[in-house]
Design an enzyme around this catalytic site. Structure first.
Site, PDB file in Angstrom:
ATOM      1  N   LYS A 155     -22.659   3.534  -4.222  1.00 39.86           N
ATOM      2  CA  LYS A 155     -21.962   3.566  -5.628  1.00 39.86           C
ATOM      3  C   LYS A 155     -20.549   4.007  -5.745  1.00 39.86           C
ATOM      4  O   LYS A 155     -20.048   4.829  -5.026  1.00 39.86           O
ATOM      5  CB  LYS A 155     -22.895   4.924  -6.217  1.00 39.86           C
TER       6      LYS A 155
ATOM      7  N   GLU B 128     -16.729   9.154 -18.141  1.00 36.73           N
ATOM      8  CA  GLU B 128     -17.858   9.649 -18.449  1.00 36.73           C
ATOM      9  C   GLU B 128     -17.652  11.232 -18.909  1.00 36.73           C
ATOM     10  O   GLU B 128     -18.108  11.540 -20.313  1.00 36.73           O
ATOM     11  CB  GLU B 128     -18.992   9.800 -17.412  1.00 36.73           C
TER      12      GLU B 128
ATOM     13  N   HIS C  63     -19.751  -6.973 -31.192  1.00 33.54           N
ATOM     14  CA  HIS C  63     -21.396  -6.501 -31.140  1.00 33.54           C
ATOM     15  C   HIS C  63     -21.512  -6.589 -29.499  1.00 33.54           C
ATOM     16  O   HIS C  63     -22.760  -6.906 -29.181  1.00 33.54           O
ATOM     17  CB  HIS C  63     -22.272  -7.764 -31.683  1.00 33.54           C
TER      18      HIS C  63
ATOM     19  N   SER D 108     -22.159   8.681  -4.750  1.00 35.20           N
ATOM     20  CA  SER D 108     -23.335   9.379  -5.002  1.00 35.20           C
ATOM     21  C   SER D 108     -23.705   9.997  -3.845  1.00 35.20           C
ATOM     22  O   SER D 108     -23.587   9.582  -2.537  1.00 35.20           O
ATOM     23  CB  SER D 108     -24.461   8.189  -5.462  1.00 35.20           C
TER      24      SER D 108
END
Ligand code: ARG
Length: 473
Positions: free
Chosen positions: A299, A306, A172, A293
């Site tokens: 970043k 992704e 979970h 970024s």
């Protein structure tokens, strides 16, 4: 000489249209229809298979005396020349000729004249395209298997390099029980193993020769399908001519295997994304596989993972495309089937590119072993192990679970981890707790999970060795 004159003067059927079926028609195809039905940009990828299948067919026609041997030889020579042109990127592709099959045939006619017309004896584009695509699918299955093996090896290398790293295992997405990172990574080797197996099986089902089925009903010539199958490396013959030209199960098999494999990679991608976030802080992406970024200089984004996660949907969509294409098709061939190749190649390309980039990225992932270990013990992750301790003292597991539940509630209220509770505090919840209950350590908890398939270090070490042996051969 006579033959060469023939090629210069087009046959009546070729005057209005370059179509193979030109004889029946008086007017040229509408340009919009030409564009709409065109499959060349997609099926020219099958050129190797197309040439191989045509050569095997021509040679068989010659051997069986269905066409003169000399003609068969001329056809084979012409096809080999065409093959060289294609390999060198010199082949004059012509869109108005619709597909790969007619392009090859028309070029052959330019080279050897009217004799080229004998190649299409005892065959149809319907059994031809099915043959080409099955040949292609078999090789694509091999390519997929090879790429899967590379990713397995990369994951194994990563697991070996981090064999002592302990991390929280999750259910979970809540910290559940400590596991070895290597154990977690080996789970992906198991998934990929099933994927490799599925591609192997898909290859086996694609391994039957459609050629010799004609348009749908079989052919009225004394052909020898076995010899063609042998030459092309097919294990079996398609046994029913209608099924042979209508069947695309092997396309579904391939794309289904690709979809599931992408799904597995996508789960891995999701974990890489989570683990590399500051919230988890378990791993750092290598520079070469992270992106920055344009506005936030700090970043490091996990773009590869992704995109893999998103492209998984594209592959699954191809499975839908093919199933929907097939579901209401009457036998035998229908032009709908042309769409199979677009779906196949899309699934194949996405899968292979994804496997390749993951195989390159995986061994470079850097884990924060310290932080992973801390996370593995925080949040009362050893609660199950304390319960097991009571079970070993004779308490039924359900009762032990209840006792530890109350203990966790108490410890949480005190703001203390288990290690900071006194023996007396433990005893308040059960007299069965041994003196050193608080010392139950992470390593002991791992070691205890020694039943087959568990995360005990010696089990994992054996699994690592087993995989290394398997992937080395
Ligand atoms: N381009 C076609 C395909 O991919 C080849 C077969 C064409 N057959 C036909 N009867 N029109 O399916």
């Amino acid at each position: 000489m006579a033959k060469q004159r023939n090629t210069r003067k087009p046959a009546p059927s070729q005057r209005k249209t370059a179509k193979t079926w030109g004889g029946r028609f008086r007017q040229a195809t509408h340009p919009l229809v030409e564009a709409y039905t065109l499959s060349l940009p997609i099926d020219r990828r099958l050129w190797r298979e197309e040439i191989a299948a045509s050569i095997a067919h021509a040679r068989m026609l010659g051997r069986q005396r269905i066409i003169p041997r000399a003609d068969a030889n001329a056809i084979v020579r012409g096809l080999r020349e065409i093959e060289r042109e294609m390999a060198a990127g010199r082949f004059p592709w012509r869109d108005e000729l619709e597909d790969i099959h007619t392009n090859v045939e028309a070029r052959l006619a330019q080279k050897i004249g009217e004799t080229a017309g004998r190649l299409h004896t005892a065959r149809s584009r319907n059994d031809q395209v099915a043959t080409d695509l099955r040949l292609y699918a078999k090789r694509a299955c091999d390519r997929a298997e090879t790429a899967i093996r590379s990713l397995q090896r990369a994951l194994l290398t990563l697991a070996e390099a981090n064999r002592r790293v302990v991390m929280p295992g999750y259910t979970h997405l809540q910290r559940a029980q400590p596991v070895l990172l290597a154990h977690h990574l080996l789970a992906y080797l198991e998934m990929l193993e099933r994927d490799a197996e599925r591609f192997h099986q898909a290859r086996g089902r694609a391994d039957a020769l459609p050629l010799g089925s004609g348009a749908l009903a079989g052919v009225p010539y004394p052909i020898d399908r076995r010899s063609v199958a042998r030459e092309l490396g097919f294990a079996r013959l398609c046994e029913n001519s209608m099924d042979a030209v209508a069947d695309r199960d092997f396309v579904v098999d391939f794309i289904a295997a690709a979809s599931l494999c992408m799904t597995h990679i996508s789960r891995l991608a999701e974990e890489i994304i989570l683990w590399s976030s500051a919230e988890f802080g378990l791993l750092t992406l290598p520079d070469g596989f992270a992106t920055g970024s344009s506005i936030m200089p700090q970043k490091r984004n996990p773009d590869v993972a992704e995109l893999a996660r998103a492209r998984t949907g594209r592959v699954a969509a191809q499975l839908q495309t093919v199933l929907a294409m097939l579901k209401a098709l009457p036998l035998a061939y229908n032009r709908d089937l042309q769409e199979d190749k677009r779906a196949f190649f899309e699934a194949e390309d996405t899968l292979i590119e994804t496997l390749d980039v993951f195989a390159a990225m995986t061994p470079e992932l850097r884990f924060d072993a310290e932080r992973a270990r801390q996370a593995a013990t925080a949040n009362y992750a050893l609660a199950t192990d304390l319960a097991d301790l009571l079970v070993r003292q004779g308490l039924p597991f359900r009762q032990a679970h209840e006792v530890i539940g109350r203990l966790v509630r108490y410890a949480e209220k005190q703001g203390k981890p288990f290690e900071e509770l006194t023996p007396a505090e433990f005893r308040r919840f059960s007299p069965l707790f041994p003196e050193d209950a608080a010392n139950l350590g992470l390593d002991a908890a791992l070691r205890a999970r020694s039943a087959r398939g568990g995360t005990a270090p010696r089990r994992v070490a054996a699994a690592l060795r087993r995989w290394r042996r398997k992937l080395e051969t």
